[in-house]
Enzyme design. Structure first.
Site, PDB file in Angstrom:
ATOM      1  N   GLY A  12      33.570  32.971  35.232  1.00  0.00           N
ATOM      2  CA  GLY A  12      34.677  33.581  35.057  1.00  0.00           C
ATOM      3  C   GLY A  12      35.130  33.419  33.391  1.00  0.00           C
ATOM      4  N   LEU A  13      36.220  33.948  33.160  1.00  0.00           N
ATOM      5  CA  LEU A  13      36.730  33.791  31.594  1.00  0.00           C
ATOM      6  C   LEU A  13      36.536  32.351  31.105  1.00  0.00           C
ATOM      7  CD1 LEU A  13      39.571  36.377  31.124  1.00  0.00           C
ATOM      8  CD2 LEU A  13      37.509  36.396  30.191  1.00  0.00           C
ATOM      9  N   GLY A  15      34.517  29.879  32.001  1.00  0.00           N
ATOM     10  CA  GLY A  15      33.053  29.594  31.796  1.00  0.00           C
ATOM     11  C   GLY A  15      32.449  30.348  30.712  1.00  0.00           C
ATOM     12  N   HIS A 236      52.951  34.679  44.504  1.00  0.00           N
ATOM     13  CA  HIS A 236      53.403  36.085  43.514  1.00  0.00           C
ATOM     14  C   HIS A 236      54.315  36.843  44.205  1.00  0.00           C
ATOM     15  CE1 HIS A 236      52.951  39.538  40.959  1.00  0.00           C
ATOM     16  NE2 HIS A 236      52.161  38.931  40.160  1.00  0.00           N
ATOM     17  N   SER A 250      50.420  43.862  40.037  1.00  0.00           N
ATOM     18  CA  SER A 250      50.819  43.072  38.994  1.00  0.00           C
ATOM     19  C   SER A 250      52.381  43.112  38.617  1.00  0.00           C
ATOM     20  CB  SER A 250      49.770  43.829  37.924  1.00  0.00           C
ATOM     21  OG  SER A 250      50.105  43.307  36.584  1.00  0.00           O
ATOM     22  N   ARG A 297      57.981  34.294  38.389  1.00  0.00           N
ATOM     23  CA  ARG A 297      57.657  34.463  39.871  1.00  0.00           C
ATOM     24  C   ARG A 297      58.154  33.677  40.828  1.00  0.00           C
ATOM     25  NH1 ARG A 297      51.295  35.302  37.909  1.00  0.00           N
ATOM     26  NH2 ARG A 297      51.569  37.314  36.811  1.00  0.00           N
ATOM     27  N   GLU A 424      41.612  27.455  35.494  1.00  0.00           N
ATOM     28  CA  GLU A 424      42.646  27.513  36.504  1.00  0.00           C
ATOM     29  C   GLU A 424      42.326  26.058  37.164  1.00  0.00           C
ATOM     30  OE1 GLU A 424      43.121  30.591  39.345  1.00  0.00           O
ATOM     31  OE2 GLU A 424      44.593  29.667  40.669  1.00  0.00           O
ATOM     32  N   ARG A 434      53.557  29.113  36.570  1.00  0.00           N
ATOM     33  CA  ARG A 434      52.892  29.756  35.296  1.00  0.00           C
ATOM     34  C   ARG A 434      53.620  31.113  35.226  1.00  0.00           C
ATOM     35  NH1 ARG A 434      49.616  33.710  35.249  1.00  0.00           N
ATOM     36  NH2 ARG A 434      48.692  33.943  37.427  1.00  0.00           N
ATOM     37  N   LEU A 440      45.079  34.304  31.767  1.00  0.00           N
ATOM     38  CA  LEU A 440      44.013  34.597  30.916  1.00  0.00           C
ATOM     39  C   LEU A 440      43.860  33.883  29.415  1.00  0.00           C
ATOM     40  CD1 LEU A 440      43.999  38.487  31.373  1.00  0.00           C
ATOM     41  CD2 LEU A 440      42.567  36.747  32.725  1.00  0.00           C
TER      42      LEU A 440
END
Length: 649
Positions: A12-13, A15, A236, A250, A297, A424, A434, A440
C-alpha cells in the site's frame, strides 16, 4: 559484510513510499504483497490528504494548527513530537505528489483545491475527486516500477508473510509463502519494514478490504513485538450497510456540505423528500453548532448510535440515518464526489444526487498497532503550551527536525531492532481517534521520512555481527512448514463435518462478538463476556479442521491461519478495552464515562508470551508540547426534538 537488502511487507501507500525512499538511497528492496500492489487497501481511500498550503495559510491556518488539531482530535493520547513532524512535513509531501503527477483537483485560478474535513474549521484537505487513495497509489506504483526496472526493487506479489525471523535479538529476515505454489521459504534482510495495514476483518463486516485481517501484525506480536493501544478502533459514522461487507461513504460527503438528519417523528413513513425541513432533526448541527456535520468520527458515530439505538429515531425505525446531498448542485457533486456517489448508486440502486443516502456506522480503522519509538527533534519547550487558538499565529515555525530527529534509526522502530512499522500497522500519530484525511498522510510520512531512518540503521547502526545465520532462517521456515502441514492434515480426518471447528464459522462468530462488545459502546460486564467467548473460540480453533487439503492455491489454508491470528489480536483488543477504565476518543465505556488523564493518559502496551499469553500494561506518553484540555468541539446542551405538528405528519 552485511546483507544490504531491506524487506518491505505490504504494497500500500506506506510500503510503496518506503520502497521508493530505500531504493533512492541505494538499498536493494524485496517487496512482499498479498495482492498486486495496485489492489492494496490504500486504493480504497476516498476523501483526501491533510496539509497546510499557502491558500490555507493566508486564511490563518498553519502547520502548527494541523498538529494541534491532530493531538486534540486524538484526545491527547498520541506521542506529540511525531505528530508535530508529520504536520510540518505534510506540505512537502503534497508538493512531491504533485510533481509525481497526482491529478489533484484545482481551483479556477490553478491552485490546488481544498475541502473541509472532520475536526477542523479550515479547508486543509487536498483531494483528487473522491478517489484520492487510488491516484496516490498509482503515482507511487509508477515510481516503484521505475526502480524495479533498474533492479533495485524485486516484487513478490501473492506472497503471504508468515513470520519475522529474529536471531540474536534482531530482525534478520522473514518467512513467507507463495499463495500459488504454496512454497514456504525464508528471506534474509538487513532490516524489515512492516506496512501491512489494519485489522478490520477481526470485526467481520467492516469497510476494510478482505485482506485486512491484521494477521501480519499478529504474527509479529506472537514473535515478541509489542502492540500499542489495541482497544482504539475507529468506527466510521457513514458506512453503507451490505449483506457481504460494509462500504465506505467518505467523510468528504459531509465536507462538501452533506447534512445528517432523521425525521423528528419516530417511524415516520414518508419518503425523505416529502418531509419538510422543519420536521427534520439535524442533530449534529444542533448539538455542535460550531462544527456541525464535520465533528470528528468518534463523536458523529456515538451520536448516530444514540439516535438510532437509544432514541429509536432511526429512519423507518431501523439502524440508519440520512446523509443528504440533494440540496447541492448535481454537476458540482459529480465533479467533487463522483467516485463515491457511483459506489452508492451501484450497491444501493439509488442516485444520491436526488435521494438522501441511508448510512450507519461501521468499523473502519485501527489507531492501535505495533508499538514504535522515535527520537525527539529540536523543539523542546520548557513547559507544554495551552491548546492553540484557531486562526492565531503559530508559536513556532515548520522547519524539518522540530518534531523528530531526521534519519535517526530509532524512528518508528519496534522493540525488535531492525523491525520497523509504517502506516496503519504503526500505532503512532492518531492517539484515541484519527482525524479524517490524516491516514494517507501518516502512511506517506512514514515511508518518506522514516524510510531514511531504516537507511541509517542498515548503514550506520546495524550491529557489527556476522551475516544472519542460515540455521536461524532454516529453522523459522521449517516451523512454518510444520504449521501449514498440521493444518492441512486436519482435512484428511474421517470424522463428520463439525460446525464448531469450521474456520469460517469461528470467524463469523468472532466478528459478531467483537462488533457487539468492542466498538461504539463498551462496558465491563459485556467485555468480560467477550473475553469468555474468545476463550471458547480459541479452544475450538485448537481443533480446527480444514475443508480443503489442496497443495496448490489453497485459500482455505491461508484463511484458516489468519483466523488464528485474528483471535490473538482480538484478545489484545478486548484486554485493552477492559483495562482502560475511562472514556477517551473512540473508546467509550458506559461504566467509566469520563476521561481520566491522571491514570490513563498513557499508551496501553500489550505483550505476548507463550506461557502467560497476552498481558497489558500502561506506559507514559510524550505530552511535553501541548497541555490536555476538555475535548468538547463546542457541544451545547442537548435540545429535545420539537414535537411535530399533527397537521403536517
Amino acid at each position: 559484510m552485511h546483507t544490504q537488502r531491506v524487506i518491505v511487507v505490504g504494497g500500500g501507500l506506506a510500503g510503496l513510499a518506503a520502497c521508493v525512499r530505500l531504493a533512492e538511497a541505494g538499498l536493494d528492496v524485496d517487496l512482499f504483497s498479498l495482492v498486486p500492489v495496485k489492489r492494496s487497501h490504500s486504493v480504497c481511500a476516498q476523501g483526501g490528504i491533510n496539509a497546510c498550503n499557502d491558500v490555507a495559510r493566508q486564511q490563518g491556518y498553519s502547520e502548527y494548527e494541523h498538529f494541534d488539531e491532530t493531538i486534540y482530535g486524538g484526545d491527547y493520547l498520541a506521542d506529540q513530537h511525531p505528530v508535530l513532524e508529520m504536520a510540518n512535513w505534510a506540505p512537502r509531501i503534497i508538493d512531491l505528489l504533485d510533481r509525481m503527477g497526482v491529478p489533484f483537483n484545482r481551483t479556477s485560478e490553478g491552485f490546488r483545491d481544498l475541502r473541509l474535513f472532520g475536526g477542523s474549521l479550515f479547508k486543509r484537505t487536498h483531494f483528487a475527486g473522491a478517489t484520492t487513495g487510488q491516484q496516490l497509489l498509482y503515482a507511487l506504483d509508477e515510481q516503484t516500477r521505475r526502480y524495479a526496472s533498474e533492479g533495485k526493487i524485486t516484487k513478490y506479489e501473492f506472497w503471504d508473510f508468515l513470520a519475522p525471523v529474529v536471531d540474536d535479538g534482531r530482525a534478520v529476515g522473514i518467512v513467507a509463502q507463495d499463495l500459488r505454489t504454496m512454497q514456504v521459504r525464508s528471506f534474509p534482510a538487513a532490516a524489515v519494514v512492516m506496512a501491512t495495514g489494519g485489522c478490520g476483518l477481526v470485526f467481520g463486516k467492516s469497510t476494510n478490504s478482505v485482506i485486512c485481517t491484521g494477521a501480519a501484525a499478529a504474527r509479529c506480536f506472537k514473535h515478541g513485538v509489542w502492540y500499542g493501544n489495541p482497544e482504539m478502533i475507529q468506527v466510521h459514522p457513514t458506512a453503507i450497510p451490505g449483506a457481504d461487507k460494509l462500504r465506505l461513504m467518505s467523510e468528504s460527503a459531509r465536507g462538501e456540505g452533506g447534512r445528517v438528519w432523521v425525521p423528528r417523528k419516530a417511524r415516520d413513513a414518508r419518503r425523505a423528500r416529502d418531509i419538510p425541513d422543519a420536521e427534520r432533526y439535524y442533530f449534529l448541527e444542533e448539538k455542535y453548532p460550531k462544527y456541525g456535520n464535520i465533528v470528528p468520527r468518534d463523536i458523529a458515530t456515538r451520536e448516530i448510535f444514540d439516535i438510532c439505538v437509544n432514541q429509536g429515531l432511526g429512519v423507518g425505525g431501523e439502524n440508519s440515518v440520512y446523509l443528504d446531498l440533494t440540496h447541492k448542485d448535481p454537476e458540482y457533486l459529480t465533479r467533487k464526489l463522483g467516485g463515491i456517489l457511483e459506489i452508492y448508486e451501484k450497491f444501493v440502486g439509488v442516485d444520491p444526487r436526488v435521494e438522501p443516502m441511508k448510512i450507519f456506522p461501521g468499523v473502519h480503522y485501527s489507531m492501535g498497532g505495533l508499538y514504535t519509538v522515535f527520537e525527539p527533534g529540536r523543539y523542546t519547550p520548557r513547559e507544554a503550551l495551552d491548546k492553540h487558538r484557531s486562526g492565531a499565529g503559530a508559536p513556532i515555525g515548520a522547519e524539518v527536525g522540530l518534531g523528530m530527529s531526521p534519519g535517526d534509526p530509532r524512528n518508528m522502530s519496534t522493540n525488535i531492532p531492525g523491525l520497523y512499522a509504517f502506516g496503519e500497522v504503526n500505532f503512532a500519530y492518531h492517539g484515541a481517534n484519527r482525524l479524517g484525511a490524516n491516514a494517507l498522510l501518516s502512511c506517506l510520512f512514514d515511508g518518506l521520512f522514516c524510510g531514511q531512518s531504516v537507511v541509517s540503521y542498515v548503514r550506520d547502526a546495524l550491529p557489527k555481527a556476522p551475516e544472519p545465520r542460515q540455521a536461524a532462517l532454516d529453522a523459522a521456515a521449517r516451523a512454518e512448514e510444520n504449521h501449514a502441514a498440521a493444518l492441512l492434515a486436519s482435512a484428511s480426518g474421517s470424522a463428520e463435518p463439525d460446525a464448531s471447528t469450521n474456520p469460517y464459522v469461528i470467524h463469523k462468530e468472532l466478528g459478531v462478538e467483537m462488533t457487539s462488545a468492542c466498538t461504539v459502546v463498551k462496558s465491563g460486564p459485556r467485555l468480560e463476556q467477550c473475553r469468555a467467548k474468545l476463550a471458547e473460540l480459541r479452544e475450538r480453533f485448537s481443533k480446527v479442521r480444514l475443508g480443503d487439503a489442496a497443495t496448490w492455491t489453497n485459500q482455505t489454508l491461508s484463511f484458516t491461519r489468519g483466523v488464528g491470528d485474528m483471535l490473538l489480536i482480538a484478545e489484545a483488543i478486548c484486554l485493552g478495552s477492559i483495562e482502560r477504565r475511562e472514556s477517551r476518543g473512540a473508546h467509550y465505556r458506559t461504566d467509566f464515562q469520563e476521561r481520566d488523564d491522571a491514570n490513563f493518559m498513557k499508551t496501553s502496551l500489550a505483550k505476548y508470551d507463550p506461557q502467560r499469553g497476552v498481558t497489558l500494561e500502561f506506559v507514559p506518553i510524550d505530552a511535553t508540547l501541548v497541555r490536555p484540555t476538555a475535548r468538547t468541539y463546542g457541544k451545547v446542551e442537548k435540545k429535545e426534538p420539537a414535537a411535530p405538528s399533527m397537521a403536517t405528519v
